[in-house]
Motif scaffolding. Structure first.
Motif, PDB file in Angstrom:
ATOM      1  N   GLY A 192     -77.395  26.959 -10.502  1.00 37.04           N
ATOM      2  CA  GLY A 192     -76.002  26.593 -10.281  1.00 37.04           C
ATOM      3  C   GLY A 192     -75.165  27.650  -9.588  1.00 37.04           C
ATOM      4  O   GLY A 192     -73.936  27.586  -9.594  1.00 37.04           O
ATOM      5  N   ALA A 193     -75.830  28.651  -8.976  1.00 41.21           N
ATOM      6  CA  ALA A 193     -75.117  29.728  -8.292  1.00 41.21           C
ATOM      7  C   ALA A 193     -75.102  29.483  -6.791  1.00 41.21           C
ATOM      8  O   ALA A 193     -75.910  28.712  -6.259  1.00 41.21           O
ATOM      9  CB  ALA A 193     -75.769  31.077  -8.582  1.00 41.21           C
ATOM     10  N   ILE A 194     -74.183  30.146  -6.089  1.00 41.22           N
ATOM     11  CA  ILE A 194     -74.192  30.110  -4.631  1.00 41.22           C
ATOM     12  C   ILE A 194     -74.961  31.318  -4.112  1.00 41.22           C
ATOM     13  O   ILE A 194     -75.112  32.323  -4.819  1.00 41.22           O
ATOM     14  CB  ILE A 194     -72.770  30.107  -4.043  1.00 41.22           C
ATOM     15  N   MET A 195     -75.450  31.221  -2.876  1.00 41.84           N
ATOM     16  CA  MET A 195     -76.230  32.290  -2.255  1.00 41.84           C
ATOM     17  C   MET A 195     -75.482  32.855  -1.053  1.00 41.84           C
ATOM     18  O   MET A 195     -75.124  32.119  -0.127  1.00 41.84           O
ATOM     19  CB  MET A 195     -77.597  31.753  -1.799  1.00 41.84           C
ATOM     20  N   VAL A 196     -75.222  34.160  -1.107  1.00 41.90           N
ATOM     21  CA  VAL A 196     -74.561  34.880  -0.021  1.00 41.90           C
ATOM     22  C   VAL A 196     -75.595  35.802   0.617  1.00 41.90           C
ATOM     23  O   VAL A 196     -76.305  36.517  -0.087  1.00 41.90           O
ATOM     24  CB  VAL A 196     -73.367  35.714  -0.538  1.00 41.90           C
ATOM     25  N   VAL A 197     -75.680  35.799   1.946  1.00 42.06           N
ATOM     26  CA  VAL A 197     -76.649  36.630   2.653  1.00 42.06           C
ATOM     27  C   VAL A 197     -75.925  37.586   3.592  1.00 42.06           C
ATOM     28  O   VAL A 197     -75.104  37.165   4.413  1.00 42.06           O
ATOM     29  CB  VAL A 197     -77.662  35.778   3.453  1.00 42.06           C
ATOM     30  N   ASP A 198     -76.229  38.877   3.450  1.00 44.32           N
ATOM     31  CA  ASP A 198     -75.779  39.895   4.387  1.00 44.32           C
ATOM     32  C   ASP A 198     -76.804  39.958   5.514  1.00 44.32           C
ATOM     33  O   ASP A 198     -77.910  40.452   5.333  1.00 44.32           O
ATOM     34  CB  ASP A 198     -75.664  41.245   3.664  1.00 44.32           C
ATOM     35  N   GLY A 199     -76.413  39.446   6.673  1.00 44.99           N
ATOM     36  CA  GLY A 199     -77.335  39.370   7.805  1.00 44.99           C
ATOM     37  C   GLY A 199     -77.102  40.431   8.861  1.00 44.99           C
ATOM     38  O   GLY A 199     -77.560  40.273  10.004  1.00 44.99           O
ATOM     39  N   ALA A 200     -76.433  41.516   8.493  1.00 43.69           N
ATOM     40  CA  ALA A 200     -76.097  42.547   9.483  1.00 43.69           C
ATOM     41  C   ALA A 200     -77.326  43.111  10.175  1.00 43.69           C
ATOM     42  O   ALA A 200     -77.305  43.379  11.380  1.00 43.69           O
ATOM     43  CB  ALA A 200     -75.301  43.672   8.813  1.00 43.69           C
ATOM     44  N   GLN A 201     -78.420  43.311   9.413  1.00 39.25           N
ATOM     45  CA  GLN A 201     -79.612  43.935   9.976  1.00 39.25           C
ATOM     46  C   GLN A 201     -80.695  42.931  10.351  1.00 39.25           C
ATOM     47  O   GLN A 201     -81.748  43.331  10.856  1.00 39.25           O
ATOM     48  CB  GLN A 201     -80.185  44.950   8.977  1.00 39.25           C
ATOM     49  N   SER A 202     -80.454  41.655  10.121  1.00 38.45           N
ATOM     50  CA  SER A 202     -81.456  40.648  10.476  1.00 38.45           C
ATOM     51  C   SER A 202     -81.077  39.868  11.727  1.00 38.45           C
ATOM     52  O   SER A 202     -81.921  39.644  12.606  1.00 38.45           O
ATOM     53  CB  SER A 202     -81.666  39.674   9.309  1.00 38.45           C
ATOM     54  N   THR A 203     -79.829  39.482  11.842  1.00 37.14           N
ATOM     55  CA  THR A 203     -79.397  38.612  12.943  1.00 37.14           C
ATOM     56  C   THR A 203     -79.720  39.186  14.316  1.00 37.14           C
ATOM     57  O   THR A 203     -80.097  38.428  15.220  1.00 37.14           O
ATOM     58  CB  THR A 203     -77.886  38.335  12.832  1.00 37.14           C
ATOM     59  N   PRO A 204     -79.596  40.508  14.549  1.00 33.72           N
ATOM     60  CA  PRO A 204     -79.929  41.038  15.874  1.00 33.72           C
ATOM     61  C   PRO A 204     -81.419  41.058  16.179  1.00 33.72           C
ATOM     62  O   PRO A 204     -81.794  41.234  17.354  1.00 33.72           O
ATOM     63  CB  PRO A 204     -79.397  42.481  15.813  1.00 33.72           C
ATOM     64  N   HIS A 205     -82.269  40.892  15.168  1.00 31.72           N
ATOM     65  CA  HIS A 205     -83.682  41.223  15.317  1.00 31.72           C
ATOM     66  C   HIS A 205     -84.645  40.071  15.056  1.00 31.72           C
ATOM     67  O   HIS A 205     -85.844  40.213  15.321  1.00 31.72           O
ATOM     68  CB  HIS A 205     -84.045  42.370  14.381  1.00 31.72           C
ATOM     69  N   MET A 206     -84.175  38.973  14.536  1.00 29.23           N
ATOM     70  CA  MET A 206     -85.064  37.857  14.223  1.00 29.23           C
ATOM     71  C   MET A 206     -84.282  36.538  14.293  1.00 29.23           C
ATOM     72  O   MET A 206     -83.060  36.522  14.210  1.00 29.23           O
ATOM     73  CB  MET A 206     -85.668  38.026  12.824  1.00 29.23           C
ATOM     74  N   LYS A 207     -85.008  35.467  14.452  1.00 28.91           N
ATOM     75  CA  LYS A 207     -84.366  34.153  14.530  1.00 28.91           C
ATOM     76  C   LYS A 207     -83.828  33.767  13.161  1.00 28.91           C
ATOM     77  O   LYS A 207     -84.555  33.765  12.174  1.00 28.91           O
ATOM     78  CB  LYS A 207     -85.375  33.098  15.010  1.00 28.91           C
ATOM     79  N   VAL A 208     -82.547  33.456  13.111  1.00 25.22           N
ATOM     80  CA  VAL A 208     -81.894  33.070  11.867  1.00 25.22           C
ATOM     81  C   VAL A 208     -81.445  31.616  11.975  1.00 25.22           C
ATOM     82  O   VAL A 208     -80.856  31.212  12.985  1.00 25.22           O
ATOM     83  CB  VAL A 208     -80.671  33.969  11.585  1.00 25.22           C
ATOM     84  N   ASN A 209     -81.733  30.839  10.945  1.00 26.69           N
ATOM     85  CA  ASN A 209     -81.235  29.464  10.873  1.00 26.69           C
ATOM     86  C   ASN A 209     -80.644  29.262   9.481  1.00 26.69           C
ATOM     87  O   ASN A 209     -81.378  29.189   8.489  1.00 26.69           O
ATOM     88  CB  ASN A 209     -82.348  28.455  11.140  1.00 26.69           C
ATOM     89  N   VAL A 210     -79.335  29.206   9.409  1.00 24.48           N
ATOM     90  CA  VAL A 210     -78.682  29.164   8.103  1.00 24.48           C
ATOM     91  C   VAL A 210     -78.948  27.849   7.368  1.00 24.48           C
ATOM     92  O   VAL A 210     -78.932  27.823   6.133  1.00 24.48           O
ATOM     93  CB  VAL A 210     -77.164  29.394   8.242  1.00 24.48           C
ATOM     94  N   GLN A 211     -79.213  26.787   8.115  1.00 25.78           N
ATOM     95  CA  GLN A 211     -79.541  25.530   7.438  1.00 25.78           C
ATOM     96  C   GLN A 211     -80.929  25.592   6.814  1.00 25.78           C
ATOM     97  O   GLN A 211     -81.150  25.067   5.715  1.00 25.78           O
ATOM     98  CB  GLN A 211     -79.441  24.359   8.421  1.00 25.78           C
ATOM     99  N   ASP A 212     -81.861  26.243   7.511  1.00 28.43           N
ATOM    100  CA  ASP A 212     -83.197  26.409   6.940  1.00 28.43           C
ATOM    101  C   ASP A 212     -83.136  27.326   5.718  1.00 28.43           C
ATOM    102  O   ASP A 212     -83.779  27.057   4.699  1.00 28.43           O
ATOM    103  CB  ASP A 212     -84.155  26.986   7.984  1.00 28.43           C
ATOM    104  N   LEU A 213     -82.351  28.407   5.820  1.00 28.55           N
ATOM    105  CA  LEU A 213     -82.189  29.304   4.666  1.00 28.55           C
ATOM    106  C   LEU A 213     -81.461  28.611   3.529  1.00 28.55           C
ATOM    107  O   LEU A 213     -81.610  28.977   2.362  1.00 28.55           O
ATOM    108  CB  LEU A 213     -81.413  30.557   5.077  1.00 28.55           C
ATOM    109  N   ASN A 214     -80.632  27.633   3.873  1.00 26.59           N
ATOM    110  CA  ASN A 214     -79.794  26.914   2.902  1.00 26.59           C
ATOM    111  C   ASN A 214     -78.904  27.872   2.112  1.00 26.59           C
ATOM    112  O   ASN A 214     -78.638  27.675   0.929  1.00 26.59           O
ATOM    113  CB  ASN A 214     -80.650  26.082   1.940  1.00 26.59           C
TER     114      ASN A 214
END
Length: 406
Positions: A192-214
């Protein structure tokens, strides 16, 4: 991917520092900017500098189109469902503070828990400390494995039905650890918790899809991905952003202002009070175009190979301690026996090699590592194996110098 050819598109790298060819190995702190980004910002200021969303004149229309066009590029870049889910901020820090100060303060009580990890950047620790202090919520930490990774079994033990927020970095700026944020998010949601992601070091270096990560929220900065400083992004699921109150108030985020009360604009503008970061957004859009031309999958593959090569070469140096797992993102953090990392960085600088030294805004992690500071070499699209070789040669000279001193 031809890093040597890509390097030619970064003017700052074509120079000497202290009489040596510059080797820039501090991209985790901030990346260098390609010509495409520099020209996009220059073009805005030279040709159509104007405020957005306000004037009906030609320059205002061009500026608005550039600013909102950048939002569309961000939406596509991270796979968001709607452009309303993309909020421009000053950076990752501001984005995380927005979630903590708006969503956190309005949805947490003294009976609730916030769960993070000891490897987080200060920007993903202090906002939650402050929210916990104000609301009475409990701040908990997922323990780390010996190599600086996360075991999902520990996540299952730490996240409980009392947990309301889980916030984790996707990639560690110190260890290079690539965290299983999708799986952590699944555990958070089951409780029942929400998920927060710090993508500062990932977004520049790998493909990110926030819908896939959910994930429910995702934050990143432009300056670490070839874009300008002062621009960042908060992605949030529309249903959550709709319910959140803005934390900055003023022009352009309002719908109606009366003498005693006001109402807010619709998403995403209710979170973007005042004159926005127009040039920054346009520069970020150009950076996204640049990265898309190379391909994020290619970037991730190349940087993984470069990090592997760096680990192999650095391991050849006696007295070297390397922190973090074998499988990692494109950075290596290390210490040399009996040499302070600031001294390491100073000597390397005399060779024209730029690395980071210090606690990397991760003091709890330094304590976990039982060190006060480390040195870090971080790579990006313009780095080569020759850069790694230069680093190794510089470290050998460092050891020789301090061996002679002591």
């Amino acid at each position: 991917m031809n890093a040597k050819e890509i390097k030619k598109q970064f003017p700052i790298l074509d120079q000497q520092v202290n009489g040596n060819q510059l080797v820039y190995l501090d991209s985790a702190a901030t990346s260098q900017k390609p010509v495409k980004v520099i020209e996009a910002i220059d073009d805005y200021y030279r040709r159509y500098n104007s405020n957005v969303h306000r004037g009906v004149h030609t320059l205002g229309t061009l500026a608005t189109d550039g600013y909102e066009g950048a939002r569309d590029k961000v939406r596509a870049f991270i796979g968001a469902k709607a452009r309303e889910e993309i909020v421009f901020t000053r950076g990752t820090t501001t984005a995380l503070n927005l979630v903590a100060s708006s969503y956190g303060r309005d949805n947490l009580t003294a009976d609730d828990e916030i769960v993070i990890t000891p490897m987080e950047h200060h920007s993903n620790i202090i906002p939650w400390q402050q929210v916990a202090r104000v609301t009475g919520a409990t701040l908990k930490y997922i323990p780390l494995q010996a190599d600086g990774t996360i075991d999902l079994a520990d996540v299952e033990k730490t996240v409980t039905e009392k947990t309301k927020i889980v916030s984790v970095m996707q990639v560690s700026n110190v260890l290079g650890t690539i965290n299983p944020v999708k799986e952590i998010g699944e555990i958070a949601h089951r409780n029942g918790a929400i998920m927060v992601v710090d993508g500062a070091q990932s977004t520049p270096h790998m493909k990110v899809n926030v819908q896939d990560l959910n994930c429910d929220f995702f934050a990143f900065s432009g300056h670490k991905m070839g874009g300008p400083t002062g621009i960042g992004v908060l992605y949030g699921k529309k249903e959550l952003l709709d319910k959140m109150e803005p934390i900055e108030f003023g022009g352009e985020m309002i719908d109606f202002v009366g003498l005693q009360e006001s109402t807010w604009k619709e998403l995403p503008w209710k979170f973007e009070g005042g004159t926005p970061i127009i040039a920054g957004a346009i520069g970020l859009g150009a950076a996204i175009d640049f990265l898309n031309e190379i391909g994020l999958e290619e970037i991730e593959k190349y940087e993984h190979e470069l990090a592997g090569y760096a680990l192999e070469r650095l391991s050849e140096i006696d007295g070297m301690t390397i922190y973090g797992p074998k499988h990692r993102a494109g950075l290596v953090t290390f210490n040399i026996d009996d040499v302070h990392p600031h001294d390491v960085a100073t000597v390397l600088d005399t060779e024209g090699i730029a690395v980071r030294a210090g606690h990397h805004c991760a003091q709890p992690l330094m304590k976990w590592l039982e060190v006060s500071a480390t040195a870090r070499a971080s790579f990006y699209v313009y780095n080569t194996k020759e850069d790694v070789d230069a680093l190794v040669a510089g470290l050998v000279k460092t050891k020789e110098y301090f061996g002679d001193v002591f």
